[in-house]
Design an enzyme around this catalytic site. Structure first.
Site, PDB file in Angstrom:
ATOM      1  N   HIS A   1       0.495   6.018   3.574  1.00  0.00           N
ATOM      2  CA  HIS A   1      -0.718   6.773   3.873  1.00  0.00           C
ATOM      3  C   HIS A   1      -0.411   7.928   4.814  1.00  0.00           C
ATOM      4  CE1 HIS A   1      -4.879   7.473   5.162  1.00  0.00           C
ATOM      5  NE2 HIS A   1      -5.260   6.747   4.125  1.00  0.00           N
TER       6      HIS A   1
ATOM      7  N   LYS B   1       0.866  -1.180   0.000  1.00  0.00           N
ATOM      8  CA  LYS B   1       0.000   0.000   0.000  1.00  0.00           C
ATOM      9  C   LYS B   1       0.898   1.224   0.000  1.00  0.00           C
ATOM     10  CE  LYS B   1      -3.958  -2.004   2.404  1.00  0.00           C
ATOM     11  NZ  LYS B   1      -4.859  -1.896   3.576  1.00  0.00           N
TER      12      LYS B   1
ATOM     13  N   HIS C   1       0.102   7.409   8.521  1.00  0.00           N
ATOM     14  CA  HIS C   1       1.366   6.945   9.109  1.00  0.00           C
ATOM     15  C   HIS C   1       2.362   8.084   9.327  1.00  0.00           C
ATOM     16  CE1 HIS C   1      -0.183   3.078   7.430  1.00  0.00           C
ATOM     17  NE2 HIS C   1       0.238   2.665   8.600  1.00  0.00           N
TER      18      HIS C   1
END
Length: 578
Positions: A141, A138, A144
């Site tokens: 984001h 992923k 994070h």
């Protein structure tokens, strides 16, 4: 003689009168915060700290304060003693104050404040900090970002104090979602797209697979079967998973470089898949592992007389997030022997870590009491000009882009060798200062206009102040030593306020080291920037006689040095031109 020595001198006087050891009084003597009222006093001692204030009315405390103050005497260090509400104020000889603080700053350099008595008695520890921890396959984001910069700050601060710190990135690289991703890639994946833009393609595959699983039970069963093959270490499934992991870490390392963050160790949930079985055996041996009617393995957690529980294994035998965390905690303690383990995650995981620590205690691991969860709130309303933000890279690009635009439209902007690098550093400082201004556990509303203001309590202002002070040193030369500086030249109210503020730095560091809240340092640096800006305006170097100019340069150099030290602790790289 700076803050510690002044406190010790005051403590010695108080000790004689109160008949208490000086060391017992040191932490009750505080440098007074600078205010607009420009208080003359430098230190204060609250009398209630040595009295049982709960048993005395306010009038009695004030009477005791007055009596104690009358028994204290001024000398060549303390020039004035006065009283306030329940406190005794101490004013240090003005010339001695200026000379001592500047000498200490120049002498200690990057260790100014850390060499204080406040830290001298602290035992040096081994500390393991788990932070950032994105999910592989992923994109990084924005969720994070907070874990990354908060964990980095805690690691920086603990290291600066003298602890041995291990920075660990615990990747989300195992679990049922990889069954879905593996099946999805087999069904919808493209080798060509994976090479061109790996994480973007994996995100697209996951979204498509997730949608397909909701509509088709067969896809869902295939995903469960893929994860079972993964846990059984079947070659085809494991090989595909390894590729996803490798391309993800490559992308993350690039992002961490932009953030100025590094890790000593990359770990992950996958490392503990086999060790989970050992954990389950230990739980079973201690009669802690129970089964529900559906076959799910659980551990009861007795709390306040009620019987709550935590699931630790699925009915098909596959591991859960908490099982892997239990295995990871035990392994880290056996392998690294840390005195403390700190986990930095958002506050939605408070319950998870409470359960984790409680199960470890039930298993007989007393060290679980030395584990600590540092929770943080959510950032709301983070958007770029293109719309809603999901990925961190978009935020960093937007920050540097907006800073570049503003720099280009400002007449005072210096000609820079690398304007993009400067913009990136200013943009990151803006994001970090905004993030750290409040309590970590608080949610906050994000606003680009507020974050990127050049005046006010922003990272842009802090960077600008540092660059401005640095340009003074370039223009007039650095002062190498302050032993020959005439402190009589630093008696203007603005100079004294700046010196008083420098005096407080060790207390600020100590406060942050205790509660792990960066806001103390942020608020200190913002105040330091404001005080330095005022002093720079009213205490000119240019046109002043050499003795006065040199004294002022040394003061501004000391302020810039502390500003840089504090910024680096927060994870900000100071810039020298803007």
């Amino acid at each position: 003689m700076a803050a510690s020595c002044f406190r010790r001198r005051i403590a010695a006087q108080l000790s004689n009168v109160l008949e208490m050891p000086p060391d017992n009084l040191m932490k009750s003597i505080h440098a007074i915060p600078v205010s607009k009222k420009r208080q003359a006093a430098d230190f204060q001692f609250f009398v209630s700290s040595v009295l049982d204030a709960s048993k005395l009315p306010k009038s009695d405390i004030q009477l005791q304060t007055q009596r104690l103050a009358e028994q204290l005497k001024c000398d060549n260090v303390v020039s004035e003693i006065s009283t306030g509400e329940g406190r005794i104020n101490f004013t240090i000889n003005r010339e001695l104050l200026a000379k001592s603080v500047l000498q200490q700053v120049f002498q200690d350099g990057s260790e100014y404040g850390i060499k204080s008595e406040l830290f001298s008695g602290l035992p040096r520890r081994k500390i393991l900090i788990e932070f950032s921890s994105p999910n592989i396959a992923k994109k990084f984001h924005v969720g994070h970002l907070r874990s990354t910069i908060i964990g980095n700050f805690i690691a920086n601060l603990k290291e600066a104090i003298g602890h041995h710190v291990t920075r660990m990135n615990y990747l989300g690289d195992w679990g049922m979602q990889f069954g879905l991703l593996g099946t999805g890639f087999q069904q919808f994946g493209s080798e060509e797209k994976l090479k061109l833009n790996p994480l973007q393609h994996l995100v697209e595959v996951y979204v498509e697979a997730n949608k397909a699983a909701e509509e088709d039970e067969t896809i869902k069963k295939m995903a469960q079967d893929f994860f079972r093959k993964l846990e059984a270490h079947e070659e085809e499934a494991l090989s595909l998973w390894q590729r996803f992991r490798d391309v993800s870490i490559e992308e993350y390392v690039r992002m961490y470089k932009r953030l100025g963050v590094y890790f000593d160790e990359y770990s992950g949930e996958s490392f503990y898949q086999e060790k989970c079985q050992e954990v389950l055996k230990m739980l079973d041996t201690k009669d802690l592992l129970k089964k529900t009617k559906e076959g799910t393995g659980i551990v009861y957690l007795p709390e306040k007389g009620d019987q709550s529980y935590s699931a630790v294994v699925r009915n098909d035998g596959t591991s859960l997030y908490i099982t892997r965390d239990l295995a990871a905690a035990i392994d880290r303690m056996d392998r690294c022997y840390p005195d403390t383990m700190i986990y930095v995650t958002d506050k939605s995981q408070i319950s998870h870590f409470q359960q984790l620590f409680q199960i470890l205690k039930l298993m007989g691991h007393k060290w679980a009491e030395r584990c600590r969860h540092v929770p943080f709130g959510r950032v709301q309303g983070m958007k770029t000009r293109k719309g809603e933000v999901v990925f961190l890279e978009d935020v960093l690009d937007e920050a540097s882009s907006m800073v570049l635009e503003r720099m280009a439209s400002t007449k005072t902007t210096k000609e820079l060798v690398n304007p993009l690098e400067t913009a990136q550093r200013v943009g990151l400082a803006a994001l970090i200062i905004q993030d750290f201004k409040g309590l970590l556990s608080s949610d906050y509303q994000f606003s680009w206009d507020r974050v990127l203001q050049s005046q006010g309590d922003t990272g842009v202002f802090v960077q600008y102040t540092h660059a401005r002070l640095h340009s003074l040193e370039e223009k007039f030369g650095k002062v190498s030593q302050v032993s020959h500086i005439n402190p009589a030249c630093l008696q203007d109210p603005q100079a004294i306020s700046l010196i008083q503020h420098l005096l407080r730095y060790d207390e600020i560091l100590y406060q942050s080291s205790q509660d792990l809240q960066p806001k103390h340092i942020v608020l200190y640096l913002l105040a330091l920037s404001r005080l330095a800006a005022v002093a720079h305006k009213v205490l000119p170097v240019k046109g002043s006689v050499p003795e006065l100019a040199e004294a002022r340069i040394s003061l501004f150099q000391a302020a810039r040095s502390i500003l840089a030290n504090g910024m680096k602790l927060l994870g900000i790289t100071p810039i020298t031109k803007m």
